[in-house]
Design a protein around this motif. Structure first.
Motif, PDB file in Angstrom:
ATOM      1  N   SER A 278     -34.393  56.322   5.789  1.00  0.00           N
ATOM      2  CA  SER A 278     -32.971  56.173   6.107  1.00  0.00           C
ATOM      3  C   SER A 278     -32.821  55.787   7.572  1.00  0.00           C
ATOM      4  O   SER A 278     -33.105  56.585   8.474  1.00  0.00           O
ATOM      5  N   SER A 281     -28.079  52.703   9.387  1.00  0.00           N
ATOM      6  CA  SER A 281     -26.800  52.829   8.673  1.00  0.00           C
ATOM      7  C   SER A 281     -25.647  52.246   9.464  1.00  0.00           C
ATOM      8  O   SER A 281     -24.719  51.665   8.892  1.00  0.00           O
ATOM      9  N   ARG A 284     -25.413  48.750   8.597  1.00  0.00           N
ATOM     10  CA  ARG A 284     -24.886  48.582   7.238  1.00  0.00           C
ATOM     11  C   ARG A 284     -23.371  48.665   7.244  1.00  0.00           C
ATOM     12  O   ARG A 284     -22.692  47.882   6.563  1.00  0.00           O
ATOM     13  N   TYR A 285     -22.815  49.600   8.000  1.00  0.00           N
ATOM     14  CA  TYR A 285     -21.368  49.771   8.040  1.00  0.00           C
ATOM     15  C   TYR A 285     -20.696  48.518   8.614  1.00  0.00           C
ATOM     16  O   TYR A 285     -19.692  48.037   8.092  1.00  0.00           O
ATOM     17  N   TRP A 351     -18.162  51.337  11.453  1.00  0.00           N
ATOM     18  CA  TRP A 351     -18.403  52.652  10.842  1.00  0.00           C
ATOM     19  C   TRP A 351     -17.079  53.291  10.417  1.00  0.00           C
ATOM     20  O   TRP A 351     -16.977  53.827   9.316  1.00  0.00           O
TER      21      TRP A 351
END
Length: 362
Positions: A278, A281, A284-285, A351
Protein backbone atom coordinates in the motif's frame (compact mmCIF):
# COMPACT_ATOMS: atom_id res chain seq x y z
CA UNK A 1 -17.34 -5.20 -10.60
CA UNK A 2 -14.45 -4.22 -12.86
CA UNK A 3 -11.05 -5.02 -11.43
CA UNK A 4 -8.95 -1.96 -10.68
CA UNK A 5 -5.32 -1.84 -11.65
CA UNK A 6 -3.94 0.24 -8.80
CA UNK A 7 -0.66 1.03 -10.58
CA UNK A 8 -2.50 2.78 -13.43
CA UNK A 9 -4.24 5.10 -10.98
CA UNK A 10 -0.97 5.82 -9.15
CA UNK A 11 0.89 6.44 -12.41
CA UNK A 12 -1.80 8.88 -13.62
CA UNK A 13 -1.82 10.84 -10.38
CA UNK A 14 1.97 10.90 -10.15
CA UNK A 15 2.14 12.26 -13.69
CA UNK A 16 -0.32 15.04 -12.86
CA UNK A 17 1.70 15.93 -9.75
CA UNK A 18 4.87 16.15 -11.84
CA UNK A 19 3.09 18.27 -14.45
CA UNK A 20 2.13 20.74 -11.73
CA UNK A 21 5.62 20.69 -10.20
CA UNK A 22 7.50 21.48 -13.41
CA UNK A 23 4.96 24.17 -14.38
CA UNK A 24 5.05 26.13 -11.11
CA UNK A 25 8.58 26.94 -9.94
CA UNK A 26 9.03 29.90 -7.65
CA UNK A 27 10.98 31.64 -10.39
CA UNK A 28 11.79 30.49 -13.90
CA UNK A 29 15.24 32.07 -13.59
CA UNK A 30 16.31 29.55 -10.93
CA UNK A 31 15.30 25.97 -11.74
CA UNK A 32 17.37 22.81 -11.27
CA UNK A 33 18.37 21.36 -14.68
CA UNK A 34 16.32 18.13 -14.35
CA UNK A 35 13.20 20.28 -13.91
CA UNK A 36 13.82 22.17 -17.15
CA UNK A 37 12.93 21.08 -20.66
CA UNK A 38 15.78 20.36 -23.02
CA UNK A 39 16.71 23.47 -24.97
CA UNK A 40 15.92 21.72 -28.27
CA UNK A 41 17.29 18.23 -29.04
CA UNK A 42 17.66 15.68 -26.25
CA UNK A 43 15.50 15.18 -23.20
CA UNK A 44 15.41 15.68 -19.45
CA UNK A 45 13.16 14.05 -16.81
CA UNK A 46 10.78 16.98 -17.32
CA UNK A 47 10.39 16.09 -21.00
CA UNK A 48 9.00 12.69 -19.98
CA UNK A 49 6.04 14.09 -18.05
CA UNK A 50 3.57 15.10 -20.79
CA UNK A 51 4.18 12.02 -22.99
CA UNK A 52 3.70 9.90 -19.85
CA UNK A 53 0.23 11.38 -19.50
CA UNK A 54 -0.65 10.72 -23.15
CA UNK A 55 0.66 7.18 -22.68
CA UNK A 56 -1.59 6.57 -19.68
CA UNK A 57 -4.52 8.09 -21.60
CA UNK A 58 -4.08 5.21 -24.05
CA UNK A 59 -3.83 2.65 -21.26
CA UNK A 60 -6.98 4.06 -19.64
CA UNK A 61 -8.85 3.89 -22.96
CA UNK A 62 -8.49 0.11 -22.86
CA UNK A 63 -10.09 -0.05 -19.41
CA UNK A 64 -12.86 2.36 -20.37
CA UNK A 65 -13.85 0.84 -23.74
CA UNK A 66 -12.79 -2.83 -23.68
CA UNK A 67 -16.39 -3.97 -23.20
CA UNK A 68 -17.94 -1.45 -25.59
CA UNK A 69 -18.67 -1.64 -29.29
CA UNK A 70 -18.64 1.27 -31.75
CA UNK A 71 -22.01 3.00 -31.65
CA UNK A 72 -23.45 6.51 -32.01
CA UNK A 73 -23.83 6.73 -28.21
CA UNK A 74 -20.19 5.81 -27.58
CA UNK A 75 -18.95 8.16 -30.30
CA UNK A 76 -21.10 10.96 -28.89
CA UNK A 77 -19.49 10.60 -25.45
CA UNK A 78 -16.03 10.60 -27.00
CA UNK A 79 -16.79 13.75 -29.00
CA UNK A 80 -18.28 15.52 -25.98
CA UNK A 81 -15.24 14.73 -23.83
CA UNK A 82 -12.92 15.84 -26.62
CA UNK A 83 -14.72 19.17 -26.97
CA UNK A 84 -14.63 19.70 -23.21
CA UNK A 85 -10.88 19.19 -23.11
CA UNK A 86 -10.27 21.49 -26.07
CA UNK A 87 -12.65 24.09 -24.65
CA UNK A 88 -10.92 24.12 -21.27
CA UNK A 89 -7.55 24.47 -22.97
CA UNK A 90 -8.73 27.38 -25.12
CA UNK A 91 -10.20 29.03 -22.03
CA UNK A 92 -6.82 28.84 -20.26
CA UNK A 93 -5.13 30.32 -23.30
CA UNK A 94 -7.62 33.19 -23.65
CA UNK A 95 -8.45 34.15 -20.06
CA UNK A 96 -7.28 37.38 -18.47
CA UNK A 97 -8.31 38.66 -15.09
CA UNK A 98 -9.41 42.16 -16.10
CA UNK A 99 -12.42 43.14 -18.20
CA UNK A 100 -13.32 42.00 -20.84
CA UNK A 101 -11.70 38.84 -19.35
CA UNK A 102 -10.31 37.63 -22.65
CA UNK A 103 -7.09 38.42 -24.46
CA UNK A 104 -7.17 40.22 -27.80
CA UNK A 105 -7.90 37.62 -30.47
CA UNK A 106 -4.48 37.85 -32.09
CA UNK A 107 -2.79 37.06 -28.74
CA UNK A 108 -4.77 33.90 -27.94
CA UNK A 109 -2.76 30.71 -28.19
CA UNK A 110 -4.77 28.03 -29.99
CA UNK A 111 -2.68 24.89 -29.21
CA UNK A 112 -2.02 23.75 -25.66
CA UNK A 113 -1.67 20.80 -23.33
CA UNK A 114 -5.39 20.18 -22.81
CA UNK A 115 -6.11 20.70 -26.52
CA UNK A 116 -3.52 18.07 -27.41
CA UNK A 117 -4.91 15.68 -24.79
CA UNK A 118 -8.36 16.16 -26.31
CA UNK A 119 -7.28 15.50 -29.90
CA UNK A 120 -5.11 12.53 -28.92
CA UNK A 121 -7.88 11.03 -26.78
CA UNK A 122 -10.33 11.36 -29.66
CA UNK A 123 -8.05 9.73 -32.23
CA UNK A 124 -6.81 6.96 -29.95
CA UNK A 125 -10.33 6.09 -28.73
CA UNK A 126 -11.73 5.85 -32.26
CA UNK A 127 -8.79 3.75 -33.41
CA UNK A 128 -9.04 1.40 -30.43
CA UNK A 129 -12.77 0.84 -30.93
CA UNK A 130 -12.39 -0.01 -34.60
CA UNK A 131 -9.11 -1.89 -35.02
CA UNK A 132 -7.28 -4.80 -33.44
CA UNK A 133 -3.76 -4.54 -32.07
CA UNK A 134 -2.14 -5.63 -35.34
CA UNK A 135 -3.79 -2.82 -37.30
CA UNK A 136 -2.98 -0.35 -34.50
CA UNK A 137 0.66 -1.42 -34.69
CA UNK A 138 0.65 -0.86 -38.45
CA UNK A 139 -0.89 2.60 -37.98
CA UNK A 140 1.69 3.51 -35.33
CA UNK A 141 4.63 2.39 -37.48
CA UNK A 142 3.22 4.21 -40.52
CA UNK A 143 2.82 7.47 -38.60
CA UNK A 144 6.29 7.33 -37.04
CA UNK A 145 8.04 6.46 -40.31
CA UNK A 146 5.90 8.88 -42.30
CA UNK A 147 6.64 11.71 -39.87
CA UNK A 148 10.38 11.04 -40.22
CA UNK A 149 10.17 11.08 -44.01
CA UNK A 150 8.03 14.24 -44.01
CA UNK A 151 10.25 16.11 -41.55
CA UNK A 152 13.58 14.96 -42.93
CA UNK A 153 13.32 14.45 -46.67
CA UNK A 154 10.59 16.60 -48.25
CA UNK A 155 11.88 20.04 -49.36
CA UNK A 156 10.18 23.23 -48.16
CA UNK A 157 9.83 25.87 -50.89
CA UNK A 158 12.98 24.56 -52.56
CA UNK A 159 14.99 24.33 -49.33
CA UNK A 160 16.22 21.14 -47.68
CA UNK A 161 14.23 20.47 -44.49
CA UNK A 162 15.86 20.64 -41.07
CA UNK A 163 15.22 19.35 -37.57
CA UNK A 164 16.58 22.57 -36.10
CA UNK A 165 14.53 25.52 -34.85
CA UNK A 166 14.33 27.25 -38.21
CA UNK A 167 11.88 28.40 -40.86
CA UNK A 168 12.63 25.34 -43.04
CA UNK A 169 11.49 22.96 -40.32
CA UNK A 170 8.19 21.42 -41.42
CA UNK A 171 6.52 21.51 -37.99
CA UNK A 172 7.49 25.15 -37.49
CA UNK A 173 6.59 26.04 -41.07
CA UNK A 174 3.06 24.62 -40.82
CA UNK A 175 2.39 26.22 -37.42
CA UNK A 176 3.62 29.61 -38.58
CA UNK A 177 1.50 29.53 -41.73
CA UNK A 178 -1.69 28.14 -40.18
CA UNK A 179 -1.55 29.53 -36.63
CA UNK A 180 0.27 32.81 -37.16
CA UNK A 181 0.36 34.74 -33.88
CA UNK A 182 -1.64 32.06 -32.04
CA UNK A 183 1.46 30.11 -30.95
CA UNK A 184 3.53 29.60 -27.81
CA UNK A 185 6.58 31.17 -29.46
CA UNK A 186 6.88 33.37 -32.52
CA UNK A 187 8.35 30.56 -34.62
CA UNK A 188 7.04 27.29 -33.15
CA UNK A 189 4.61 25.67 -30.75
CA UNK A 190 5.45 22.53 -28.71
CA UNK A 191 1.83 21.40 -29.09
CA UNK A 192 1.61 22.36 -32.75
CA UNK A 193 -0.37 20.91 -35.64
CA UNK A 194 1.98 18.46 -37.34
CA UNK A 195 3.57 17.13 -34.14
CA UNK A 196 0.12 16.07 -32.91
CA UNK A 197 0.30 13.09 -35.32
CA UNK A 198 3.18 11.32 -33.53
CA UNK A 199 1.65 12.36 -30.19
CA UNK A 200 -1.29 10.11 -31.09
CA UNK A 201 1.19 7.24 -31.29
CA UNK A 202 2.26 7.97 -27.70
CA UNK A 203 -1.29 7.07 -26.72
CA UNK A 204 -1.45 4.06 -29.07
CA UNK A 205 1.64 2.65 -27.36
CA UNK A 206 -0.18 3.12 -24.06
CA UNK A 207 -3.05 1.09 -25.53
CA UNK A 208 -0.68 -1.83 -26.11
CA UNK A 209 0.31 -1.72 -22.45
CA UNK A 210 -3.35 -1.60 -21.48
CA UNK A 211 -3.98 -4.72 -23.55
CA UNK A 212 -1.19 -6.46 -21.67
CA UNK A 213 -2.69 -5.48 -18.32
CA UNK A 214 -6.22 -6.70 -19.16
CA UNK A 215 -5.00 -9.76 -21.04
CA UNK A 216 -4.84 -13.35 -19.82
CA UNK A 217 -2.71 -14.13 -16.82
CA UNK A 218 0.97 -14.23 -17.57
CA UNK A 219 4.17 -12.42 -16.79
CA UNK A 220 2.85 -8.94 -17.43
CA UNK A 221 5.84 -7.30 -15.80
CA UNK A 222 8.19 -9.09 -18.18
CA UNK A 223 6.09 -7.96 -21.14
CA UNK A 224 6.14 -4.32 -20.01
CA UNK A 225 9.87 -4.42 -19.29
CA UNK A 226 10.65 -5.97 -22.68
CA UNK A 227 8.50 -3.39 -24.46
CA UNK A 228 10.07 -0.62 -22.40
CA UNK A 229 13.69 -1.64 -22.96
CA UNK A 230 13.04 -2.31 -26.64
CA UNK A 231 11.46 1.08 -27.25
CA UNK A 232 14.13 2.98 -25.31
CA UNK A 233 16.91 1.28 -27.27
CA UNK A 234 15.17 1.69 -30.63
CA UNK A 235 14.40 5.34 -29.87
CA UNK A 236 18.03 6.08 -29.03
CA UNK A 237 19.17 4.35 -32.22
CA UNK A 238 16.70 6.42 -34.23
CA UNK A 239 18.03 9.51 -32.46
CA UNK A 240 21.18 9.16 -34.58
CA UNK A 241 19.21 10.22 -37.69
CA UNK A 242 16.00 11.72 -36.23
CA UNK A 243 16.92 13.55 -33.00
CA UNK A 244 14.94 13.05 -29.80
CA UNK A 245 13.02 16.32 -29.49
CA UNK A 246 9.94 17.14 -27.40
CA UNK A 247 9.12 20.40 -29.21
CA UNK A 248 8.85 18.46 -32.47
CA UNK A 249 7.56 15.28 -30.78
CA UNK A 250 9.87 13.30 -33.03
CA UNK A 251 9.40 9.59 -33.65
CA UNK A 252 12.50 8.80 -31.58
CA UNK A 253 11.03 10.89 -28.74
CA UNK A 254 7.78 8.90 -28.93
CA UNK A 255 9.61 5.58 -28.57
CA UNK A 256 11.97 6.67 -25.81
CA UNK A 257 9.25 8.27 -23.66
CA UNK A 258 6.82 5.36 -24.12
CA UNK A 259 9.67 2.99 -23.26
CA UNK A 260 10.39 4.78 -20.00
CA UNK A 261 6.66 4.93 -19.26
CA UNK A 262 6.46 1.13 -19.56
CA UNK A 263 9.42 0.68 -17.24
CA UNK A 264 8.07 3.06 -14.60
CA UNK A 265 4.59 1.55 -14.79
CA UNK A 266 6.06 -1.98 -14.54
CA UNK A 267 7.89 -0.97 -11.36
CA UNK A 268 4.76 0.52 -9.79
CA UNK A 269 2.70 -2.48 -10.94
CA UNK A 270 5.13 -4.89 -9.28
CA UNK A 271 4.96 -3.21 -5.88
CA UNK A 272 1.25 -2.26 -5.88
CA UNK A 273 -0.58 -4.95 -7.86
CA UNK A 274 1.75 -7.95 -7.52
CA UNK A 275 3.24 -7.49 -4.06
CA UNK A 276 0.13 -5.75 -2.77
CA UNK A 277 2.06 -3.01 -0.99
CA UNK A 278 0.00 0.00 0.00
CA UNK A 279 1.68 3.18 -1.20
CA UNK A 280 1.05 6.16 -3.42
CA UNK A 281 -2.56 6.63 -2.32
CA UNK A 282 -2.19 10.40 -2.42
CA UNK A 283 -1.41 10.10 -6.15
CA UNK A 284 -4.37 7.77 -6.70
CA UNK A 285 -6.66 10.40 -5.19
CA UNK A 286 -5.32 13.12 -7.48
CA UNK A 287 -5.52 10.74 -10.44
CA UNK A 288 -9.24 10.26 -9.85
CA UNK A 289 -9.76 13.92 -10.81
CA UNK A 290 -6.62 14.32 -12.91
CA UNK A 291 -7.86 16.81 -15.50
CA UNK A 292 -9.76 18.87 -12.90
CA UNK A 293 -6.70 19.12 -10.65
CA UNK A 294 -4.47 20.07 -13.59
CA UNK A 295 -6.94 22.65 -14.89
CA UNK A 296 -7.33 24.30 -11.48
CA UNK A 297 -3.56 24.45 -10.99
CA UNK A 298 -3.08 26.12 -14.37
CA UNK A 299 -6.02 28.51 -13.92
CA UNK A 300 -5.05 29.64 -10.41
CA UNK A 301 -1.39 29.98 -11.43
CA UNK A 302 -2.48 32.25 -14.29
CA UNK A 303 -4.46 34.40 -11.86
CA UNK A 304 -1.50 34.66 -9.46
CA UNK A 305 0.72 35.88 -12.30
CA UNK A 306 -1.86 38.41 -13.51
CA UNK A 307 -2.65 40.04 -10.13
CA UNK A 308 -0.03 42.74 -9.61
CA UNK A 309 0.61 45.57 -7.16
CA UNK A 310 1.26 49.19 -8.09
CA UNK A 311 4.89 48.37 -8.84
CA UNK A 312 3.87 45.63 -11.24
CA UNK A 313 5.01 42.78 -8.98
CA UNK A 314 2.74 39.77 -9.37
CA UNK A 315 1.03 37.99 -6.49
CA UNK A 316 3.09 34.93 -7.44
CA UNK A 317 6.32 36.87 -6.98
CA UNK A 318 5.14 38.41 -3.72
CA UNK A 319 4.31 35.02 -2.22
CA UNK A 320 7.55 33.47 -3.41
CA UNK A 321 9.80 36.30 -2.23
CA UNK A 322 8.10 36.79 1.14
CA UNK A 323 7.69 33.15 2.16
CA UNK A 324 10.20 30.98 0.31
CA UNK A 325 13.27 33.15 -0.29
CA UNK A 326 15.56 33.05 2.74
CA UNK A 327 19.19 33.86 3.34
CA UNK A 328 21.25 30.70 3.28
CA UNK A 329 18.96 28.94 0.79
CA UNK A 330 19.86 28.90 -2.89
CA UNK A 331 17.32 30.38 -5.26
CA UNK A 332 17.03 27.00 -6.99
CA UNK A 333 16.10 25.31 -3.71
CA UNK A 334 13.67 28.09 -2.79
CA UNK A 335 12.10 27.83 -6.24
CA UNK A 336 11.76 24.06 -5.87
CA UNK A 337 10.27 24.45 -2.39
CA UNK A 338 7.59 26.74 -3.80
CA UNK A 339 6.78 24.22 -6.54
CA UNK A 340 6.61 21.35 -4.05
CA UNK A 341 4.28 23.39 -1.82
CA UNK A 342 1.95 24.15 -4.71
CA UNK A 343 2.02 20.50 -5.82
CA UNK A 344 1.30 19.36 -2.27
CA UNK A 345 -1.69 21.68 -2.09
CA UNK A 346 -3.26 20.17 -5.21
CA UNK A 347 -2.53 16.64 -4.04
CA UNK A 348 -4.40 17.46 -0.83
CA UNK A 349 -7.21 18.93 -2.91
CA UNK A 350 -7.37 15.67 -4.85
CA UNK A 351 -7.47 13.74 -1.57
CA UNK A 352 -10.30 15.96 -0.24
CA UNK A 353 -12.34 15.55 -3.43
CA UNK A 354 -11.85 11.80 -3.26
CA UNK A 355 -12.93 11.64 0.39
CA UNK A 356 -16.01 13.73 -0.40
CA UNK A 357 -16.71 11.49 -3.42
CA UNK A 358 -16.47 14.46 -5.77
CA UNK A 359 -15.51 13.12 -9.19
CA UNK A 360 -15.67 15.63 -12.02
CA UNK A 361 -15.64 13.79 -15.32
CA UNK A 362 -14.15 15.86 -18.12
Amino acid sequence: MRERIVSVDIFRGLTIALMILVNTPGTWSAVYPPLRHATWHGYTPTDLVFPFFLFIVGTSIVFAYRNKQPSPAVYRKIVIRTLKLIGLGLFLGAFKISSPFILPFEEIRFPGVLQRIGVVFFAASILYLNFNWKVLLGIAITILLGYWVWMGFIPIEGQAPTFERAANNWANYIDLNFLGTHMYKEDYDPEGILSTLPAIVSSILGIFTGLVLVGPKGNKIRSMVLMGVGMVLLGHLWDLVFPINKALWTSSFVLVTAGWANLVLALIYYFSDVRGLSFGSIFRYAGANAITVYFLSSFISSIFYQITDEAGVSLHEQLFNSIFVHQGLSMEFSSLLYGLTVTGFYLLLGWWMYRKKIFIKV
